[in-house]
Design a protein around this motif. Structure first.
Motif, mmCIF file in Angstrom:
data_model
loop_
_atom_site.group_PDB
_atom_site.id
_atom_site.type_symbol
_atom_site.label_atom_id
_atom_site.label_comp_id
_atom_site.label_asym_id
_atom_site.label_seq_id
_atom_site.Cartn_x
_atom_site.Cartn_y
_atom_site.Cartn_z
ATOM 1 N N MET A 1 0.809 -1.215 -0.163
ATOM 2 C CA MET A 1 0.168 0.008 -0.096
ATOM 3 C C MET A 1 0.962 1.214 0.242
ATOM 4 N N PHE A 2 1.996 1.349 0.826
ATOM 5 C CA PHE A 2 2.932 2.512 0.832
ATOM 6 C C PHE A 2 3.500 2.669 -0.675
ATOM 7 N N LEU A 3 3.695 1.608 -1.310
ATOM 8 C CA LEU A 3 4.399 1.487 -2.788
ATOM 9 C C LEU A 3 3.126 2.196 -3.497
ATOM 10 N N LEU A 4 2.124 1.867 -3.554
ATOM 11 C CA LEU A 4 0.940 2.342 -4.337
ATOM 12 C C LEU A 4 0.792 3.701 -4.126
ATOM 13 N N LEU A 5 0.667 4.079 -2.853
ATOM 14 C CA LEU A 5 0.630 5.812 -2.581
ATOM 15 C C LEU A 5 1.712 6.574 -3.034
ATOM 16 N N ALA A 6 2.990 5.843 -2.700
ATOM 17 C CA ALA A 6 4.147 6.434 -3.326
ATOM 18 C C ALA A 6 4.335 6.642 -5.080
ATOM 19 N N SER A 7 3.971 5.620 -5.659
ATOM 20 C CA SER A 7 3.517 5.520 -6.905
ATOM 21 C C SER A 7 2.713 6.772 -7.572
ATOM 22 N N ILE A 8 1.400 6.796 -6.851
ATOM 23 C CA ILE A 8 0.275 7.785 -7.154
ATOM 24 C C ILE A 8 1.013 9.165 -7.084
ATOM 25 N N PHE A 9 2.037 9.508 -5.841
ATOM 26 C CA PHE A 9 2.230 10.627 -5.670
ATOM 27 C C PHE A 9 3.381 11.069 -6.763
ATOM 28 N N ILE A 10 4.255 10.221 -6.959
ATOM 29 C CA ILE A 10 5.272 10.708 -8.095
ATOM 30 C C ILE A 10 4.607 10.740 -9.366
ATOM 31 N N ALA A 11 3.386 9.706 -9.812
ATOM 32 C CA ALA A 11 2.845 9.943 -11.076
ATOM 33 C C ALA A 11 2.150 11.342 -10.960
ATOM 34 N N LEU A 12 1.598 11.887 -10.119
ATOM 35 C CA LEU A 12 0.912 13.188 -10.153
ATOM 36 C C LEU A 12 1.908 14.343 -10.167
ATOM 37 N N LEU A 13 3.074 14.236 -9.538
ATOM 38 C CA LEU A 13 3.976 15.132 -9.663
ATOM 39 C C LEU A 13 4.628 15.496 -11.141
ATOM 40 N N VAL A 14 4.947 14.178 -11.689
ATOM 41 C CA VAL A 14 5.592 14.266 -13.214
ATOM 42 C C VAL A 14 4.673 14.650 -14.111
ATOM 43 N N VAL A 15 3.346 14.288 -13.970
ATOM 44 C CA VAL A 15 2.256 14.648 -14.955
ATOM 45 C C VAL A 15 1.930 16.385 -14.687
ATOM 46 N N SER A 16 1.988 16.974 -13.539
ATOM 47 C CA SER A 16 1.715 17.870 -13.252
ATOM 48 C C SER A 16 3.051 18.906 -14.060
ATOM 49 N N ASN A 17 4.263 18.548 -13.982
ATOM 50 C CA ASN A 17 5.315 19.000 -14.608
ATOM 51 C C ASN A 17 5.098 19.041 -16.024
ATOM 52 N N ILE A 18 4.553 18.117 -16.854
ATOM 53 C CA ILE A 18 4.416 18.069 -18.108
ATOM 54 C C ILE A 18 3.306 18.786 -18.776
ATOM 55 N N ILE A 19 2.238 19.001 -17.881
ATOM 56 C CA ILE A 19 0.963 19.591 -18.358
ATOM 57 C C ILE A 19 0.942 21.172 -17.839
ATOM 58 N N ALA A 20 1.985 21.505 -17.164
ATOM 59 C CA ALA A 20 1.928 22.865 -16.481
ATOM 60 C C ALA A 20 2.087 24.205 -17.534
ATOM 61 N N SER A 21 2.437 23.839 -18.808
ATOM 62 C CA SER A 21 2.713 24.792 -19.785
ATOM 63 C C SER A 21 1.067 25.380 -20.231
ATOM 64 N N LYS A 22 0.026 24.843 -19.986
ATOM 65 C CA LYS A 22 -1.234 25.175 -20.305
ATOM 66 C C LYS A 22 -1.750 26.112 -19.448
ATOM 67 N N ILE A 23 -2.172 27.501 -19.634
ATOM 68 C CA ILE A 23 -2.848 28.224 -18.549
ATOM 69 C C ILE A 23 -4.296 28.181 -18.807
ATOM 70 N N ILE A 24 -4.868 27.744 -17.543
ATOM 71 C CA ILE A 24 -6.533 27.687 -17.706
ATOM 72 C C ILE A 24 -7.028 28.698 -16.800
ATOM 73 N N MET A 25 -8.408 28.958 -17.059
ATOM 74 C CA MET A 25 -9.343 29.974 -16.354
ATOM 75 C C MET A 25 -10.218 29.020 -15.552
ATOM 76 N N VAL A 26 -10.425 29.456 -14.239
ATOM 77 C CA VAL A 26 -11.456 28.656 -13.551
ATOM 78 C C VAL A 26 -12.195 30.044 -12.933
ATOM 79 N N GLY A 27 -13.414 30.327 -13.587
ATOM 80 C CA GLY A 27 -14.199 31.443 -13.427
ATOM 81 C C GLY A 27 -13.181 32.618 -13.843
ATOM 82 N N ASN A 28 -13.033 33.470 -12.819
ATOM 83 C CA ASN A 28 -12.200 34.537 -12.982
ATOM 84 C C ASN A 28 -10.545 34.381 -12.745
ATOM 85 N N LEU A 29 -10.492 33.140 -12.311
ATOM 86 C CA LEU A 29 -9.057 32.764 -11.684
ATOM 87 C C LEU A 29 -8.156 32.193 -12.809
#
Length: 208
Positions: A1-29
């Protein structure tokens, strides 16, 4: 279970670095598309901290940093490799994935500072509340850590470029603030699920 959560953490982090170049709008933010992925890393790290303790969580944070560095290097190599003659998308590929070195440094610096602070703050509040009220340590550690992350990243990445720093900081942090508050039930669900799973396996032991 620890390895699963660690893997999800790392996957989210790596994906966030890749998709960060797109700028989005949420309402006026306004904020990067990575805001949701990255915000969820704090829910995962708080779950790991609650069950396995500070050292295990710091270990996962360090692994996430190494994974980010490796992915950045491999993406850079992929960009520099000569494209096949029939492949006509090199410029678009470079535009989307080729973050400049200042952005990468800002991202890594913000990540290390905010995540290590989150681990420290989570256990500070856990000790102060005698290990009660998970929602307090989850929210207080995450909200401050997200503020640190946002300020460091925006200032290091965009200072001196003419970018309206304060409006981007406020917009990005507001989105993270909403996500952080909403992810409290997720942390409770994850903690309870993992505890039941490990109890079922007969291996559960809380560490400090």
């Amino acid at each position: 279970m620890f390895l699963l959560l660690a893997s999800i953490f790392i996957a989210l982090l790596v994906v966030s670095n890749i998709i960060a170049s797109k700028i989005i709008m949420v309402g006026n933010l306004i904020g990067p598309a990575a805001v949701l992925c990255y915000a969820l890393t704090f829910a995962i790290s708080d779950t790991i901290a609650e069950i396995w303790g500070k050292e295990r969580t710091k270990y996962v944070v360090t692994l996430g940093f190494l994974a980010s560095v490796i992915s950045a290097i491999m993406i850079k190599i992929a960009i520099l490799m000569p494209p096949a003659p029939f492949w006509q998308n090199q410029q678009e590929y470079k535009l989307i994935l080729g973050s400049n070195i200042r952005i990468v440094i800002a991202s890594m610096l913000a990540y290390l500072t905010s995540q290590y602070h989150d681990v420290w703050a989570f256990h500070f509040w856990k000790k102060l509340t005698n290990e009660k009220h998970l929602w307090i340590r989850n929210n207080l550690s995450t909200l401050v850590s997200q503020m640190i992350d946002t300020i460091i990243f925006i200032v290091v990445a965009f200072y001196g470029t003419g970018t309206p720093l304060m409006s981007i900081i406020i917009g990005q942090y507001t989105i993270k603030l909403i996500i952080a508050i909403c992810d409290t039930p997720l942390v409770y669900i994850l903690v309870n699920f993992v505890k039941r799973y490990i109890n079922f396996e007969g291996k559960y032991k809380v560490t400090s």
